[in-house]
Write an enzyme that holds these catalytic residues in place. Structure first.
Site, PDB file in Angstrom:
ATOM      1  N   SER A 176       0.857  -1.386  -0.040  1.00  0.00           N
ATOM      2  CA  SER A 176       0.002  -0.082   0.059  1.00  0.00           C
ATOM      3  C   SER A 176       0.799   1.198   0.090  1.00  0.00           C
ATOM      4  CB  SER A 176      -1.047  -0.019   1.167  1.00  0.00           C
ATOM      5  OG  SER A 176      -0.304  -0.308   2.476  1.00  0.00           O
ATOM      6  N   HIS A 204      -5.494  -3.540  -2.509  1.00  0.00           N
ATOM      7  CA  HIS A 204      -5.268  -2.309  -3.621  1.00  0.00           C
ATOM      8  C   HIS A 204      -5.205  -2.904  -5.186  1.00  0.00           C
ATOM      9  CE1 HIS A 204      -4.347   0.688  -0.957  1.00  0.00           C
ATOM     10  NE2 HIS A 204      -3.871  -0.202   0.048  1.00  0.00           N
ATOM     11  N   LYS A 236     -12.196   0.174  -1.552  1.00  0.00           N
ATOM     12  CA  LYS A 236     -11.080   0.889  -2.400  1.00  0.00           C
ATOM     13  C   LYS A 236     -11.473   0.762  -3.783  1.00  0.00           C
ATOM     14  CE  LYS A 236      -7.557   0.573   1.375  1.00  0.00           C
ATOM     15  NZ  LYS A 236      -6.614  -0.244   2.159  1.00  0.00           N
TER      16      LYS A 236
END
Ligand SMILES: *Cc1c(COP(=O)(O)O)cnc(C)c1O
Length: 386
Positions: A176, A204, A236
């Site tokens: 990240s 992610h 996300k």
């Protein structure tokens, strides 16, 4: 309270003080923050789905049907058919028999590691893993060993030397704060050789990498036999909120029995599950969102290299400019903010001492003009000295 003021002052002096901004608009590149209009390059809403009209409409419709609160934990009366359909959709999306929803990614990591690891077991974690994986390891009864970042050799040595007990290797898929990928094919080999379980946290990567946004596993072409435990977040790339774990029937049933962060907490709202079903479909089908990200990344990297910026290696929407000291990173971030651009300064302890950096994240909704403005501002920064 005695001692707190001094500790806070020390932190401020070290350039480590964290403070919040107040946002008064929906998530999108153009935000109103503390009353000022800015262009943000720091959201994890990679695909631009957090504020999508179809996702909003699904949430509204479902709130009319299910209300807002879920009223209880999943194991009492909180688990609705909306949650259930979302779990089935996530299992199908990730190509695994089952999926289990958690309220947050932090809680999913806590739940998995505490449910699977008992005293005498061995947990292997990359040095740069997300804080939630590290915290989960610290709370578990297992012995935690940290291997060098993205270094299978370092992991191999630890696996060989650490004795008996079930082994679990846990890694971020996309790191990240570094934007790079875990060396998953090599980790799969090591897990096989040492009969270890392998867990990937793809917060992610999902929605962003691979065909249909299948994430880092799809990028490397790995399946559920090779990586038996997949954790994904919904806040996300998918633009909503929550998280899930996908895997075998036995894995999911074990989590339902033993994951305390699943059992002892209120189920997330059913309406959120309905909204996520829509965002999942959009993430999967609308390939242009991933293509748009790739073109922003390519243009950003090319220009940043031309400007001579200390760009770190990353093929993902997480792009880093190395500052070194916390003060330098903070000064750069403030300079950008004066030009109406919001870019986070990432400082220790989130990253190692001396490796503070600017973290730029892209969204499929960023325009070419917004990228040009960022690059123009970065060009003036390179001359700032602290
Ligand atoms: C954001 C993140 C989490 C936590 O997920 P939340 O749903 O925000 O709690 C876990 N792991 C990684 C790698 C993350 O980036």
């Amino acid at each position: 309270m005695k001692g707190l003021a001094e500790a806070l002052q020390t932190r401020r002096q070290a350039g480590l003080y964290r403070s919040r901004r107040v946002v008064s608009t929906a998530q999108q590149p153009e935000l109103v923050v503390d009353g000022k209009r800015v262009t943000a390059f720091c959201s994890n809403d990679y695909l631009g789905l957090a504020n999508h009209p179809d996702v909003i409409a699904a949430l509204q419709r479902a709130a009319a049907d299910y209300g807002v609160g879920s009223g209880a934990a999943h194991l009492i009366t909180g688990h609705t058919d909306a949650h259930h359909r979302l779990e089935e959709a996530l299992a199908e999306y990730t190509g695994r028999p089952r999926a289990l929803l958690f309220s947050t990614g932090y809680m999913a990591n806590m739940g998995v590691i505490s449910a699977l690891m008992k005293q005498g077991d061995r947990l292997f974690e990359d040095r740069l893993n997300h804080a939630s994986l590290v915290d989960a390891g610290q709370l578990s009864r297992a012995r935690m060993l940290r291997y060098q970042h993205a270094d299978p050799e370092s992991l191999g040595i630890q696996l060989a030397r650490s004795g008996e007990g079930q082994a679990l290797i846990a890694t971020d898929g996309v790191f990240s704060m570094d934007g790079d990928l875990a060396p998953l094919p090599a980790l799969v080999e090591l897990a096989r050789t040492h009969q270890a379980w392998l867990m990937v946290d793809d917060a992610h990567g999902l929605g962003v990498l691979g065909a249909e946004g299948g994430g880092v596993l799809s990028h490397f072409g790995l399946d559920g036999d090779e990586v038996p435990i997949l954790m994904g977040t919904l806040g996300k790339g998918f633009g909503t909120y929550g998280a899930f774990v996908a895997g075998s029937e036995e894995l999911i049933e074990t989590l339902i029995q033993h994951a305390r962060s699943y059992i002892y907490t209120t189920a997330p709202p059913a309406a959120l599950a309905e909204a996520t079903l829509v965002s999942l479909r959009l993430a999967r089908q609308e390939t242009w969102r991933r293509e748009r990200l790739q073109s922003l990344i390519a243009r950003f990297r090319q220009s940043a290299v031309q400007l001579g910026l200390p760009l770190m290696d990353s093929m993902t929407p997480i792009q880093l400019i190395l500052a070194g000291s916390s003060r330098q990173a903070l000064a750069w971030s403030l300079q950008l903010e004066k030009q109406g651009l919001l870019v986070s300064a990432i400082r220790p302890p989130t990253v190692a001492e001396g490796s503070a950096r600017l973290r730029i994240t892209f969204s499929a909704k960023h325009t070419d003009r917004q990228l040009d403005r960022l690059l123009d501002a970065l060009a003036t920064l390179s001359q700032v000295a602290v």
